[in-house]
Design an enzyme around this catalytic site. Structure first.
Site, PDB file in Angstrom:
ATOM      1  N   TYR A  52       0.856  -1.194   0.000  1.00 10.34           N
ATOM      2  CA  TYR A  52       0.000   0.000   0.000  1.00 10.34           C
ATOM      3  C   TYR A  52       0.883   1.232   0.000  1.00 10.34           C
ATOM      4  O   TYR A  52       1.791   1.345   0.818  1.00 10.34           O
ATOM      5  CB  TYR A  52      -0.906   0.033   1.237  1.00 10.34           C
ATOM      6  N   GLU A  54      -0.429   4.765  -0.609  1.00  6.66           N
ATOM      7  CA  GLU A  54      -1.219   5.987  -0.837  1.00  6.66           C
ATOM      8  C   GLU A  54      -0.340   7.198  -0.597  1.00  6.66           C
ATOM      9  O   GLU A  54       0.445   7.236   0.348  1.00  6.66           O
ATOM     10  CB  GLU A  54      -2.425   6.003   0.104  1.00  6.66           C
ATOM     11  N   ASP A 198      -5.096  14.039 -25.324  1.00  6.69           N
ATOM     12  CA  ASP A 198      -5.121  12.632 -24.944  1.00  6.69           C
ATOM     13  C   ASP A 198      -4.426  11.871 -26.063  1.00  6.69           C
ATOM     14  O   ASP A 198      -4.986  11.696 -27.142  1.00  6.69           O
ATOM     15  CB  ASP A 198      -6.569  12.181 -24.765  1.00  6.69           C
ATOM     16  N   THR A 224      -2.422   6.516 -22.344  1.00  6.52           N
ATOM     17  CA  THR A 224      -2.278   5.157 -21.855  1.00  6.52           C
ATOM     18  C   THR A 224      -0.812   4.795 -22.029  1.00  6.52           C
ATOM     19  O   THR A 224      -0.069   5.470 -22.746  1.00  6.52           O
ATOM     20  CB  THR A 224      -3.112   4.146 -22.675  1.00  6.52           C
ATOM     21  N   LYS A 227      -0.412   1.049 -25.411  1.00  8.32           N
ATOM     22  CA  LYS A 227      -0.676   0.962 -26.855  1.00  8.32           C
ATOM     23  C   LYS A 227       0.664   1.073 -27.589  1.00  8.32           C
ATOM     24  O   LYS A 227       1.509   0.222 -27.391  1.00  8.32           O
ATOM     25  CB  LYS A 227      -1.720   2.002 -27.241  1.00  8.32           C
ATOM     26  N   ARG A 233      -0.666  -2.256 -19.008  1.00 11.45           N
ATOM     27  CA  ARG A 233      -1.994  -1.641 -19.163  1.00 11.45           C
ATOM     28  C   ARG A 233      -2.188  -0.591 -18.084  1.00 11.45           C
ATOM     29  O   ARG A 233      -2.320  -0.914 -16.908  1.00 11.45           O
ATOM     30  CB  ARG A 233      -3.038  -2.747 -19.045  1.00 11.45           C
TER      31      ARG A 233
END
Ligand SMILES: *Cc1c(COP(=O)(O)O)cnc(C)c1O
Length: 427
Positions: A52, A54, A198, A224, A227, A233
């Protein structure tokens, strides 16, 4: 290899095994897919999934973060270097999450976004009626010019002046031409809007210097990483320093909790690969392959949207071959070629049928294919349309694609090792 998975969960193991095999024997022309390196796969399969974290490096809400901090800092520094950005946030779980965080960083609910319509080439997260973007924000849309099928910045400017958006999104999911970001920046400035790019699809050519870079012209840029960039991903956000704080707090605690540290490790590795000299050569070959495939498809009777391509993708109008997009997709699936059906601009058919298919060359270029194989694929694709009712011909075409796939292995080591381990799964 995968020994523990095999022992603990045969069902998942076998599905994974079959997916390894599918990826090897199919010709992958889905424009948004690619094959990551073994190093990226390794990074994602590590214990960093346990942690974790955060917060951000050096400012976490949990103890024990010193090693994940190293990884996230590497990912941030490399992303900034790749794109020439002042600030990078590498925590978004996906492209859509990156867009959501970017909107919330700059806008409040009810603000107006001008984005490209999905049926003209845009993305769901740019304001599709079923997407959060249109439920939270007031969406106005631009498209492409009916004659040229290209973005007409004068039309975009006219819509922007009339609708006065708070933010303009430039970027697309099925637009085969280069986008010039400078005129968008001028329009945004004229109407007092933020500009967001984008570049989910074109990040690879952008970092290789083969497509204009939006970073100098935009308030925020999202992409992203899976691609053309060939990473895991996921998504990232790049922005000017002045927006850094807002972007960070929009991702966490705004829309996400703990970051996926194993995926961030995969991003760090992919960015290192993208900074290496071979990456530019790879991107050049993607574009050369797209041109070669576009030429052959045109020679074989398809009509290409905009008449060709400047990037890694092609949208082909399949109606000259007396089929619609979904039929073409199914025929190609029978011969081991994976594409997706796609509406063409001003498509008379609904999305469930559509008049086109979208193809991209990033994945098969990773496997080492060059122009001759693209020509061969163009020929195979057209033959499949012509002989779609002839199962003998289709079987021969499937043999041809199998031969091609054999000559260009995806993960040479893995397939053989798994094969030796469990022959029965290949029955
Ligand atoms: C693929 C894509 C996305 C979304 O990516 P996901 O990771 O699937 O959420 C966003 N924007 C554009 C333009 C895309 O093509």
């Amino acid at each position: 290899m995968l020994n523990d998975l095999r022992r603990v969960d045969k069902d998942v193991y076998e599905a994974v095994l079959k997916e390894v095999r599918r990826e090897q024997i199919d010709i992958e022309l889905i424009a948004s897919e690619n094959y990551v390196s073994m190093a990226v796969l390794d990074a994602q399969g590590t214990v960093m999934t346990n942690k974790y974290a955060e917060g951000y490096p050096g400012r976490r809400y949990y103890g024990g973060c010193k090693h994940v901090d190293v990884v996230e800092t590497l990912a941030i520094d490399r992303a900034k270097e790749l794109f020439g950005a002042e600030h990078a946030n590498v925590q978004p779980h996906s492209g859509s999450q990156a867009n959501m965080a970017a909107y919330f960083a700059l806008l409040k609910p009810g603000d107006r976004i001008l984005g490209m319509a999905l049926d003209q080439g845009g993305h769901l997260s740019h304001g599709h009626p079923k997407n959060f973007s249109s439920k939270v924000f007031d969406i106005v849309r631009y498209g492409v010019n009916k004659e040229t099928e290209r973005i007409d910045v004068d039309e975009v400017g006219a819509i922007a002046r009339k609708t006065r958006p708070n933010l303009i999104v430039v970027g697309a999911s099925s637009y085969p031409r280069a986008i010039d970001f400078e005129p968008f920046a001028q329009i945004a400035k004229d109407v007092g809007a933020y500009l967001m790019a984008d570049i989910a699809h074109i990040a690879g050519p952008v970092v290789a210097g083969l497509h204009p870079n939006p970073v100098p012209h935009c308030d925020v840029v999202t992409t992203t990483t899976h691609k053309t960039l060939r990473g895991p991903r996921s998504g990232i956000i790049l922005c000017k320093e002045e927006h850094a704080k807002k972007v960070n707090s929009s991702v966490f605690p705004g829309i996400q909790g703990g970051p996926l540290m194993h995926v961030i490790a995969g991003k760090a590795v992919a960015f290192k690969e993208a900074l290496a000299p071979g990456f530019k050569r790879y991107q050049e070959q993607i574009l050369a392959n797209a041109c070669a495939l576009a030429e052959e498809l045109t020679a074989q009777g398809f009509r290409l949207v905009t008449g060709g391509t400047d990037n890694h993708l092609i949208v082909a109008d399949v109606r000259p071959h007396k089929v619609n997009g979904i039929q073409a997709t199914r025929i190609l699936e029978r011969i081991g070629i994976t594409v997706n059906n796609n509406q063409i601009p001003f498509d008379p058919l609904p999305p469930t049928k559509s008049s086109g298919i979208r193809m991209g060359t990033a994945a098969m270029t990773t496997r080492g294919m060059t122009e001759p194989e693209m020509k061969q694929l163009g020929h195979i694709i057209a033959s499949a349309m012509v002989h779609s009712d002839d199962s003998v011909r289709l079987r021969l075409l499937r043999e041809e694609t199998l031969d091609l796939a054999d000559r260009f292995p995806v993960y040479p080591g893995i397939l053989r090792r798994l094969y030796e381990q469990e022959r029965s799964a290949y029955a």
